[in-house]
Structure formats: structure tokens, C-alpha cells
Design a protein around this motif. Structure first.
Motif, PDB file in Angstrom:
ATOM      1  N   ALA A   1     -26.886  -7.454 -51.112  1.00 50.21           N
ATOM      2  CA  ALA A   1     -26.350  -6.175 -50.635  1.00 50.21           C
ATOM      3  C   ALA A   1     -25.571  -5.465 -51.747  1.00 50.21           C
ATOM      4  O   ALA A   1     -25.707  -4.245 -51.934  1.00 50.21           O
ATOM      5  N   CYS A   2     -24.769  -6.225 -52.475  1.00 46.19           N
ATOM      6  CA  CYS A   2     -23.996  -5.633 -53.578  1.00 46.19           C
ATOM      7  C   CYS A   2     -24.918  -5.140 -54.693  1.00 46.19           C
ATOM      8  O   CYS A   2     -24.630  -4.124 -55.344  1.00 46.19           O
ATOM      9  N   THR A   3     -26.037  -5.840 -54.894  1.00 51.28           N
ATOM     10  CA  THR A   3     -27.023  -5.400 -55.888  1.00 51.28           C
ATOM     11  C   THR A   3     -27.628  -4.061 -55.484  1.00 51.28           C
ATOM     12  O   THR A   3     -27.784  -3.152 -56.306  1.00 51.28           O
ATOM     13  N   PHE A   4     -27.962  -3.921 -54.199  1.00 50.14           N
ATOM     14  CA  PHE A   4     -28.493  -2.650 -53.703  1.00 50.14           C
ATOM     15  C   PHE A   4     -27.461  -1.532 -53.861  1.00 50.14           C
ATOM     16  O   PHE A   4     -27.805  -0.396 -54.215  1.00 50.14           O
ATOM     17  N   LEU A   5     -26.195  -1.844 -53.589  1.00 44.38           N
ATOM     18  CA  LEU A   5     -25.145  -0.843 -53.760  1.00 44.38           C
ATOM     19  C   LEU A   5     -25.035  -0.414 -55.223  1.00 44.38           C
ATOM     20  O   LEU A   5     -24.844   0.769 -55.530  1.00 44.38           O
TER      21      LEU A   5
ATOM     22  N   ALA B   1     -24.754   3.203 -59.183  1.00 42.19           N
ATOM     23  CA  ALA B   1     -24.748   3.266 -60.650  1.00 42.19           C
ATOM     24  C   ALA B   1     -26.044   3.828 -61.211  1.00 42.19           C
ATOM     25  O   ALA B   1     -26.036   4.562 -62.203  1.00 42.19           O
ATOM     26  N   LYS B   2     -27.176   3.503 -60.570  1.00 41.83           N
ATOM     27  CA  LYS B   2     -28.476   3.928 -61.084  1.00 41.83           C
ATOM     28  C   LYS B   2     -29.063   5.128 -60.344  1.00 41.83           C
ATOM     29  O   LYS B   2     -30.042   5.722 -60.786  1.00 41.83           O
ATOM     30  N   GLY B   3     -28.485   5.455 -59.186  1.00 42.69           N
ATOM     31  CA  GLY B   3     -28.954   6.629 -58.450  1.00 42.69           C
ATOM     32  C   GLY B   3     -30.274   6.455 -57.739  1.00 42.69           C
ATOM     33  O   GLY B   3     -30.953   7.424 -57.426  1.00 42.69           O
ATOM     34  N   TYR B   4     -30.673   5.184 -57.433  1.00 42.25           N
ATOM     35  CA  TYR B   4     -31.931   4.951 -56.740  1.00 42.25           C
ATOM     36  C   TYR B   4     -31.756   5.184 -55.239  1.00 42.25           C
ATOM     37  O   TYR B   4     -31.158   4.380 -54.538  1.00 42.25           O
ATOM     38  N   GLU B   5     -32.283   6.320 -54.753  1.00 43.20           N
ATOM     39  CA  GLU B   5     -32.253   6.660 -53.333  1.00 43.20           C
ATOM     40  C   GLU B   5     -30.895   6.332 -52.685  1.00 43.20           C
ATOM     41  O   GLU B   5     -30.815   5.552 -51.728  1.00 43.20           O
ATOM     42  N   PRO B   6     -29.804   6.898 -53.182  1.00 48.26           N
ATOM     43  CA  PRO B   6     -28.480   6.525 -52.654  1.00 48.26           C
ATOM     44  C   PRO B   6     -28.296   6.846 -51.173  1.00 48.26           C
ATOM     45  O   PRO B   6     -27.589   6.119 -50.471  1.00 48.26           O
ATOM     46  N   TYR B   7     -28.930   7.925 -50.691  1.00 44.71           N
ATOM     47  CA  TYR B   7     -28.780   8.272 -49.272  1.00 44.71           C
ATOM     48  C   TYR B   7     -29.378   7.205 -48.356  1.00 44.71           C
ATOM     49  O   TYR B   7     -28.979   7.073 -47.201  1.00 44.71           O
ATOM     50  N   LEU B   8     -30.341   6.447 -48.871  1.00 45.86           N
ATOM     51  CA  LEU B   8     -30.940   5.370 -48.091  1.00 45.86           C
ATOM     52  C   LEU B   8     -30.278   4.023 -48.385  1.00 45.86           C
ATOM     53  O   LEU B   8     -29.908   3.284 -47.471  1.00 45.86           O
ATOM     54  N   LEU B   9     -30.142   3.717 -49.681  1.00 48.62           N
ATOM     55  CA  LEU B   9     -29.694   2.379 -50.047  1.00 48.62           C
ATOM     56  C   LEU B   9     -28.231   2.118 -49.704  1.00 48.62           C
ATOM     57  O   LEU B   9     -27.872   0.982 -49.367  1.00 48.62           O
ATOM     58  N   ILE B  10     -27.381   3.126 -49.792  1.00 47.28           N
ATOM     59  CA  ILE B  10     -25.967   2.879 -49.477  1.00 47.28           C
ATOM     60  C   ILE B  10     -25.791   2.473 -48.007  1.00 47.28           C
ATOM     61  O   ILE B  10     -25.135   1.468 -47.715  1.00 47.28           O
ATOM     62  N   PRO B  11     -26.362   3.216 -47.023  1.00 44.80           N
ATOM     63  CA  PRO B  11     -26.233   2.748 -45.636  1.00 44.80           C
ATOM     64  C   PRO B  11     -26.904   1.404 -45.387  1.00 44.80           C
ATOM     65  O   PRO B  11     -26.351   0.542 -44.692  1.00 44.80           O
ATOM     66  N   ILE B  12     -28.112   1.194 -45.957  1.00 47.67           N
ATOM     67  CA  ILE B  12     -28.819  -0.072 -45.742  1.00 47.67           C
ATOM     68  C   ILE B  12     -28.016  -1.237 -46.311  1.00 47.67           C
ATOM     69  O   ILE B  12     -27.816  -2.266 -45.653  1.00 47.67           O
ATOM     70  N   ALA B  13     -27.565  -1.087 -47.546  1.00 47.11           N
ATOM     71  CA  ALA B  13     -26.802  -2.158 -48.185  1.00 47.11           C
ATOM     72  C   ALA B  13     -25.483  -2.407 -47.462  1.00 47.11           C
ATOM     73  O   ALA B  13     -25.038  -3.556 -47.332  1.00 47.11           O
ATOM     74  N   SER B  14     -24.852  -1.346 -46.958  1.00 44.44           N
ATOM     75  CA  SER B  14     -23.595  -1.511 -46.230  1.00 44.44           C
ATOM     76  C   SER B  14     -23.809  -2.270 -44.927  1.00 44.44           C
ATOM     77  O   SER B  14     -23.017  -3.142 -44.563  1.00 44.44           O
ATOM     78  N   GLY B  15     -24.889  -1.928 -44.218  1.00 43.23           N
ATOM     79  CA  GLY B  15     -25.210  -2.662 -42.997  1.00 43.23           C
ATOM     80  C   GLY B  15     -25.497  -4.121 -43.278  1.00 43.23           C
ATOM     81  O   GLY B  15     -25.048  -5.016 -42.556  1.00 43.23           O
TER      82      GLY B  15
END
Length: 376
Positions: free
Chosen positions: A27-31, A36-50
Motif C-alpha cells: 500500500a505504501c508503495t502504491f502511495l 512521488a511519481k504521479g501515476y494515476e494519483p486520483y485512483l491510486l491514492i484512494p485504493i492504496a489508502s483503503g
């Protein structure tokens, strides 16, 4: 001492397992990739947080009565994905597809990865002990090849909800990694001369054409394949709202506030399904691998069909736009543009790539409808 022991036993530290630690690191890797890398932040931040929250022990977030349990019902019952399609439709311009109808064949070709992987999932049943996919599970895995998260979630919620977490993580991860996965495949399958091809400017598309298009697609597609009605219907309804021009406030809400609300709810609940004890199994890991195969084959088949069109057109079509036939809108189209400009700075492929890109959205929804029709 008894108070201290009771306190320790009530903490998450006392219940922390190695599986949970692995998922927390993931999860921290996805965050990191999102922030940091800007890979689909609108998707990955909620997914990784969940994913992070649900793997912290003793939270009870996904148990009955927990916050995520109730929010998850929108994902489980297939409510959020069609609403996402409604928002996507309101923010999509089908003009490039209308201007160049031939690009629909590139969108269709890129769906080959879905059916290739569906067969591959069955082959694993015979060759790898401990892994077995039912037709419903194989269909859910294969749809990852469409690179369309909402479609993958909707199909899986209808056919194989018990693997929804693995499907969601794989689908959205590969969508986020489009700029990394696609370019090597595109360069390996095309020559430098093909990548340098400059395409003629698209013709202007009238407002009347843009209004008629979603209506025709709804009628034709739903009459032919009623099982695709939820996805295609919402996609085209959103586009009709946009192109009508008479309800700008609805368009503004769908493309802004409402879309981000649904994305947060969907992302959080998708990530919350990825608990360590469920996610870290041979079957789940095989889903992740097969998802990569599906996405890669879809990209390759789009490029190869683009090469065919390049030859049939006498060198007027740049085969790079075929990679955008997967429906990761608009990132796949941007990748086509970037790879084309890397060999010819004067090359502008973005609008040409948007044709197969939006065709891929329709194609993946139709493919999902077909699989629903066969296996539900």
C-alpha cells in the motif's frame, strides 16, 4: 501488569501478521507511485489508502457495522462502476472517432487480449496444480485486458464477487502503469519509419453528429446486447448530456464533483478488499500475472492491427495509435503521442489516438456484455 497486558492485547501490534505487513508495504508503495511519481494519483491514492487501513489489525472497517462495509455495497452491487461511466461519458469527446470511423477497428482489435487471456486462464487449470478458474472467474480475469477499471469491477461484481479485490487491484494498477508497460511493446512491434508517420488532420465534426452518435450507439448496442445496457447506457447518457449543450451545470457536476466523489468511494472500497490473507494466495497472484498478460496482449494486438492499416492505407496511418485501443482514457492516447514525438518532434498523434481510445471504452463494455451474456 494486567492492565498493561490488556492494553497490549487491544492494540493492532499484538495482532499484526506477516501477511498484513506485506500488504501495508505494498500500500505504501502504491502511495509512493501516486504521490512521488504521479501515476494515476486520483485512483491510486484512494485504493492504496483503503488497502492500508483494512490491513491494519483490529479496525473492523470491513466487518458488518464498519464504515467500509457499508460503502463497499456500492461496489459489490455494481452501482459505482456505471456511475463512473456516466461521468466518463460527460468528459469524453467522441469527435475523433466520428471523424475517423475506421479507428473503431483498432479499438476492437485491442480487445483481443481479453479473449486470449480467457483461454489462457483455462489452460492454467491443467498445467499448474492448486490453481483453478471457473468460467466466471476466467471472464473476470480476462476483462482486465480492456484496461477499464469500472468495466472490470462491474463484470466481476456480477460473475465472481469473491475475487473482486484482486481484479480491482490488478486492473487499476495496470491502468496506472500504462506509461511504463506500453512503450516497450509499441517500440518492439514497429519500425522507426512507421513511428515517424504523420497523419492528416481530422475533419471537423458537427454538433448534430455528436448529439446523434450517443443515441444511435445506445439503441444499436442495447438492442444487440441488452447485458451491456448499464455500462453503455450510462456512458452514452453522460456524453449526450455533454453534447446537448443545454444542461451545462449537469455536465460540470458530472465531470468534477460527482466524478471525484464516486472515485473516492470506489477506490477506498476496492483497496479495502485487498486483505493479506485473501490477497496473498497463488490464485490471486496468478490473477495479477494474467492481468498483465491480458493488458500486454491487448496493446500488442492494437499495434499489430495498426500495422495492417498502415500497409492497407499506403503508409498514411501511424500504427502507434493502435496501442490506444485499450480503454485507459486518455493516458493510452497520450502514450501514443509521446512515443511518436520521441522519433519525430513534429508528430501530433493525440487526436488520432483518441479515436481508438474512446472506441476501446465502447469495446471493453461490449466485451463485458458478451461475457455476461454467456456466463451469468
Amino acid at each position: 501488569m494486567e492492565v498493561l497486558i490488556n492494553f497490549w492485547q487491544s492494540t493492532g501490534l499484538a495482532s499484526l501478521t506477516m501477511q498484513a505487513v506485506i500488504m501495508i508495504v505494498l500500500a505504501c508503495t502504491f502511495l509512493y507511485l501516486a504521490i512521488a511519481k504521479g501515476y494515476e494519483p486520483y485512483l491510486l491514492i484512494p485504493i492504496a489508502s483503503g488497502m492500508l487501513l483494512v490491513n491494519l489489525p483490529v479496525t473492523g472497517l470491513m466487518e458488518e457495522g464498519g464504515l467500509f462495509y457499508y460503502l463497499y455495497q456500492g461496489t459489490k452491487l455494481g452501482i459505482y462502476p456505471p456511475l463512473i461511466f456516466l461521468c466518463v461519458g460527460a468528459s469524453t469527446d467522441f469527435g475523433p472517432l466520428i471523424a475517423n470511423p475506421k479507428s473503431i477497428f483498432l479499438g476492437a482489435a485491442a480487445q483481443f487480449g481479453i479473449f486470449f487471456t480467457f483461454i489462457g486462464a483455462f489452460l492454467l487449470n491443467d498445467f499448474i496444480p492448486g490453481i483453478h478458474f471457473t468460467p466466471q472467474e476466467a471472464a473476470s480475469v480476462a476483462i482486465i485486458g480492456g484496461a477499464d477499471g469500472p468495466t472490470a469491477l462491474y463484470l466481476t461484481s456480477q460473475l465472481a464477487p469473491h475475487i473482486l479485490g484482486a481484479i480491482a487491484i490488478a486492473a487499476y494498477s495496470y491502468m496506472a502503469l500504462v506509461p511504463i508497460i506500453q512503450p516497450p511493446i509499441m517500440k518492439a512491434l514497429t519500425t522507426e519509419a512507421e513511428r515517424q508517420v504523420k497523419m492528416d488532420q481530422l475533419r471537423p465534426v458537427s454538433k448534430r453528429e455528436k448529439i446523434i452518435f450517443p443515441i444511435v450507439v445506445i439503441i444499436f448496442t442495447v438492442l444487440l446486447l441488452p447485458s451491456a445496457a448499464a455500462l453503455i447506457g450510462m456512458l452514452m447518457l453522460g456524453n449526450l448530456i455533454k453534447e446537448s449543450g443545454v444542461v451545462p451545470k449537469l455536465t460540470s457536476v458530472l465531470t468534477d464533483t460527482f466524478m471525484y466523489i464516486i472515485t473516492i468511494l470506489l477506490g477506498l472500497t476496492v483497496g479495502a478488499t485487498a486483505k493479506g490473507e485473501v490477497f496473498l494466495t497463488a490464485q490471486t497472484l496468478s490473477i495479477v500475472v494474467l492481468g498483465l498478460v491480458a493488458f500486454s496482449v491487448g496493446t500488442a494486438s492494437g499495434v499489430l492491427f495498426g500495422k495492417l492499416m498502415y500497409r492497407l492505407s499506403g503508409g498514411k496511418i501511424n500504427p502507434l495509435i493502435g496501442s490506444a485501443g485499450v480503454s485507459a482514457v486518455p493516458m493510452a492516447a497520450r502514450v501514443s503521442q509521446k512515443v511518436g514525438q520521441s522519433v519525430n518532434p513534429a508528430n501530433f498523434l493525440l487526436m488520432h489516438a483518441m479515436g481508438p481510445n474512446v472506441a476501446g471504452v465502447i469495446g471493453s463494455a461490449v466485451a463485458a456484455g458478451l461475457l455476461l451474456n454467456f456466463f451469468q
